[in-house]
Design an enzyme around this catalytic site. Structure first.
Site, PDB file in Angstrom:
ATOM      1  N   ASP A 182     -21.411  25.412  -3.929  1.00 38.45           N
ATOM      2  CA  ASP A 182     -21.984  25.548  -2.595  1.00 38.45           C
ATOM      3  C   ASP A 182     -22.110  24.185  -1.927  1.00 38.45           C
ATOM      4  OD1 ASP A 182     -23.707  26.161  -0.353  1.00 38.45           O
ATOM      5  OD2 ASP A 182     -24.270  27.988  -1.409  1.00 38.45           O
ATOM      6  N   SER A 202     -23.995  30.022   4.231  1.00 42.63           N
ATOM      7  CA  SER A 202     -23.617  30.410   2.866  1.00 42.63           C
ATOM      8  C   SER A 202     -23.437  31.924   2.730  1.00 42.63           C
ATOM      9  CB  SER A 202     -24.660  29.917   1.860  1.00 42.63           C
ATOM     10  OG  SER A 202     -24.624  28.519   1.763  1.00 42.63           O
ATOM     11  N   HIS A 231     -30.325  34.539  -4.052  1.00 45.41           N
ATOM     12  CA  HIS A 231     -29.938  33.664  -2.953  1.00 45.41           C
ATOM     13  C   HIS A 231     -28.639  34.179  -2.346  1.00 45.41           C
ATOM     14  CE1 HIS A 231     -29.553  29.539  -1.026  1.00 45.41           C
ATOM     15  NE2 HIS A 231     -30.834  29.824  -0.870  1.00 45.41           N
ATOM     16  N   GLU A 254     -22.220  29.721  -9.757  1.00 43.40           N
ATOM     17  CA  GLU A 254     -22.469  28.932  -8.555  1.00 43.40           C
ATOM     18  C   GLU A 254     -23.214  27.648  -8.870  1.00 43.40           C
ATOM     19  OE1 GLU A 254     -24.240  29.206  -4.016  1.00 43.40           O
ATOM     20  OE2 GLU A 254     -25.417  30.038  -5.672  1.00 43.40           O
ATOM     21  N   ASP A 270     -25.200  21.927  -2.511  1.00 41.40           N
ATOM     22  CA  ASP A 270     -25.571  22.193  -1.122  1.00 41.40           C
ATOM     23  C   ASP A 270     -26.963  21.662  -0.804  1.00 41.40           C
ATOM     24  OD1 ASP A 270     -25.302  23.696   1.484  1.00 41.40           O
ATOM     25  OD2 ASP A 270     -26.987  24.806   0.637  1.00 41.40           O
ATOM     26  N   HIS A 274     -27.916  19.015   2.093  1.00 37.44           N
ATOM     27  CA  HIS A 274     -28.893  19.237   3.159  1.00 37.44           C
ATOM     28  C   HIS A 274     -29.928  18.114   3.171  1.00 37.44           C
ATOM     29  CE1 HIS A 274     -27.895  23.096   4.933  1.00 37.44           C
ATOM     30  NE2 HIS A 274     -27.715  23.630   3.726  1.00 37.44           N
ATOM     31  N   ASP A 287     -17.966  27.252  -0.368  1.00 40.68           N
ATOM     32  CA  ASP A 287     -18.135  28.116   0.795  1.00 40.68           C
ATOM     33  C   ASP A 287     -18.084  27.326   2.094  1.00 40.68           C
ATOM     34  OD1 ASP A 287     -20.467  26.827   0.104  1.00 40.68           O
ATOM     35  OD2 ASP A 287     -21.753  28.582   0.236  1.00 40.68           O
ATOM     36  N   HIS A 288     -18.395  26.033   2.012  1.00 39.36           N
ATOM     37  CA  HIS A 288     -18.412  25.130   3.164  1.00 39.36           C
ATOM     38  C   HIS A 288     -18.761  23.752   2.636  1.00 39.36           C
ATOM     39  CE1 HIS A 288     -22.747  25.140   2.715  1.00 39.36           C
ATOM     40  NE2 HIS A 288     -22.706  26.471   2.704  1.00 39.36           N
ATOM     41  N   HIS A 324     -24.503  22.193   7.709  1.00 34.94           N
ATOM     42  CA  HIS A 324     -23.130  22.430   7.274  1.00 34.94           C
ATOM     43  C   HIS A 324     -22.144  21.809   8.260  1.00 34.94           C
ATOM     44  CE1 HIS A 324     -24.549  26.379   5.111  1.00 34.94           C
ATOM     45  NE2 HIS A 324     -25.155  25.285   4.665  1.00 34.94           N
TER      46      HIS A 324
END
Length: 467
Positions: free
Chosen positions: A48, A97, A148, A266, A271, A275, A313-314, A429
């Site tokens: 992620d 996500s 999640h 995952e 991620d 962030h 995912d990004h 993102h």
């Protein structure tokens, strides 16, 4: 042995990899070649938030400076292509996500926030659900809470990723379709209104709540493992910094059977580090992911009827390897950081500290100026908190009380970024394409420029579903 490794350049998103990199490799080079047969086992790994800057940074983070070469990583060995990540038109070009995971799990574009539902909020079939219908065992291993966005988009359906309790409930209420779930989430599974753990036990699941119990799992019996209130501790703070690889190893062993399995893994907290614009935590999470992929290399070698696909995912945070116009990035300092910046900030916020005491806490020498900057951040935090406490109750109700620890957290991250010359463009993102990696049976069908929905469609095809 030494060999020449040339990073595959597909689009400008991978320009950091354009240079030819000579490497010293002791990696596994005899992964079995692809056959035309359908894989018995499929392991889908979602990192992620992991854009190409993260894998580039990890290569330099792991570089052995005593050699003349920049050593390749497990990611370099299996790079095949790129994936676009945009969501459905109504959500623009930048995915969250939930929409990203739904594209990877179900092969459709949907709105941001959607959990395996289309733009009309209608449930769509996922590759995990389809694998279960084909008689395969299924499992999910994550470092976030198990309800999640990403795991939820493979297991269940909901119009909003924010409906955490309803998502957790649906894992049972919609019919159990997972044989193994490992991650965090006590908060959502043991509640005043409902104890889902008890219900899982009644459904003949074994329940564990600590890492040590993983080695004592009864074979062939489904398992729910929850190891934290919400997400697991950050890799830098966890009792096992390689908890993802540990859980993945246990999952492949537990799910093995004659009909095969589908496993979602995952690396959730790449991620979260993005962030938070936290390069120290990001590299620790990437190291856990790398150890997971190195284990999966061995697993594929010993189980050549297995396919492993890794993508993101990004990308998150707009990480830049070098900043401020300087042609330099210095990741060596990151190896000295043994706790997350958030945890370090809590220690630094407790009282006035000397330059030497600060250096001891951070585990690297700080200058007099750096120590003063950290102290100034603390004083500013105290000052803002005092201003808040002097406000009327009405005014206080409109805002959160300033946290000294948050001021220190930002200051510690600024210090680390300055020392390493790391840059960030966002706290959210970004829309860049993300890398695709694959190994094992039928891995080569994931090469080239793909859309995220193509990955799910190819997995459906391998599972015998016609689109």
């Amino acid at each position: 042995m030494n060999k020449l490794f040339t990073c595959i350049t597909i689009t400008l998103a991978l320009t950091a990899c354009n240079a030819t990199v000579k490497t010293n490799t002791t990696s596994i080079t005899n992964i079995p070649e692809t056959s035309v047969e359908t894989p018995k086992n499929i392991i889908m790994v979602v990192a992620d938030g992991m854009g190409p800057a993260y894998t580039t940074a990890y290569r330099y983070f792991k570089d052995d400076k005593t050699t003349a070469h920049i050593e390749e990583t497990v990611f370099d060995r299996h790079l095949l292509g790129l994936s676009s990540t945009y969501p459905a038109r109504e959500s623009g070009y930048i995915t969250d996500s939930a929409a990203g995971a739904t594209a990877l799990s179900a092969g459709i574009k949907t709105y941001n926030g959607a959990i395996a539902v289309d733009v009309n909020k209608k449930p769509v079939n996922t590759v995990l659900q389809w694998a279960k219908k084909q008689g395969k065992k299924t499992g999910v291993v994550v470092t976030s809470q198990v309800n999640h966005a990403t795991p939820a988009a493979y297991i269940t359906h909901n119009e909003s990723r924010e409906n955490y309790n309803a998502i957790a409930d649906s894992y049972l209420d919609n019919g159990i379709n997972t044989d193994l779930i490992l991650g965090g989430g006590w908060k959502y599974f043991i509640r005043e209104d409902r104890n889902l753990v008890s219900e899982y036990i009644q459904a003949d699941f074994q329940y564990i709540d600590n890492y040590q119990a993983i080695s004592q799992l009864a074979p062939q019996k489904p398992v729910l493992g929850l190891f934290a209130e919400v997400g697991l501790p950050a890799a830098l703070d966890d009792s096992n910094p390689h908890r993802l690889s540990m859980m993945t190893k246990a999952a492949t062993s537990h799910l093995a059977n004659d009909n095969g399995f589908f496993l979602l893994v995952e690396a959730s907290q790449v991620d979260w580090a993005g962030h938070g614009n936290d390069i120290a935590s990001a590299m620790a999470e990437m190291d856990d992911l790398a150890k997971t992929m190195e284990y999966l290399e061995l697993y594929v070698k010993n189980n050549p009827d297995t396919l492993v696909v890794l993508t993101a995912d990004h990308s998150t945070g707009g990480l830049t390897v070098a900043a401020n116009g300087k042609y330099i990035w210095q990741p060596a300092l990151l190896h000295q950081i043994k706790k997350s910046p958030k945890t370090l900030a809590k220690q630094l916020a407790k009282s006035d500290l000397t330059q030497n005491e600060i250096s001891t806490i951070l585990n690297f020498e700080v200058s007099k100026l750096e120590a003063q900057q950290l102290q100034q951040a603390k004083y500013k935090g105290f000052e803002q908190r005092e201003k808040y406490r002097n406000l009327s109750k009405t005014a206080q109700a409109k805002m959160k009380e300033p946290s000294v620890e948050k001021f220190m957290h930002k200051a510690v991250k600024r210090l680390i970024d300055s020392r390493t010359n790391t840059g960030w463009t966002s706290g959210g993102h970004t829309g860049i394409d993300v890398p695709i990696y694959a190994l094992g049976k039928q891995h080569d069908i994931f090469s080239g420029q793909l859309d995220n929905t193509d990955i799910a469609e190819k997995l459906f095809s391998l599972l015998g579903k016609k689109q």
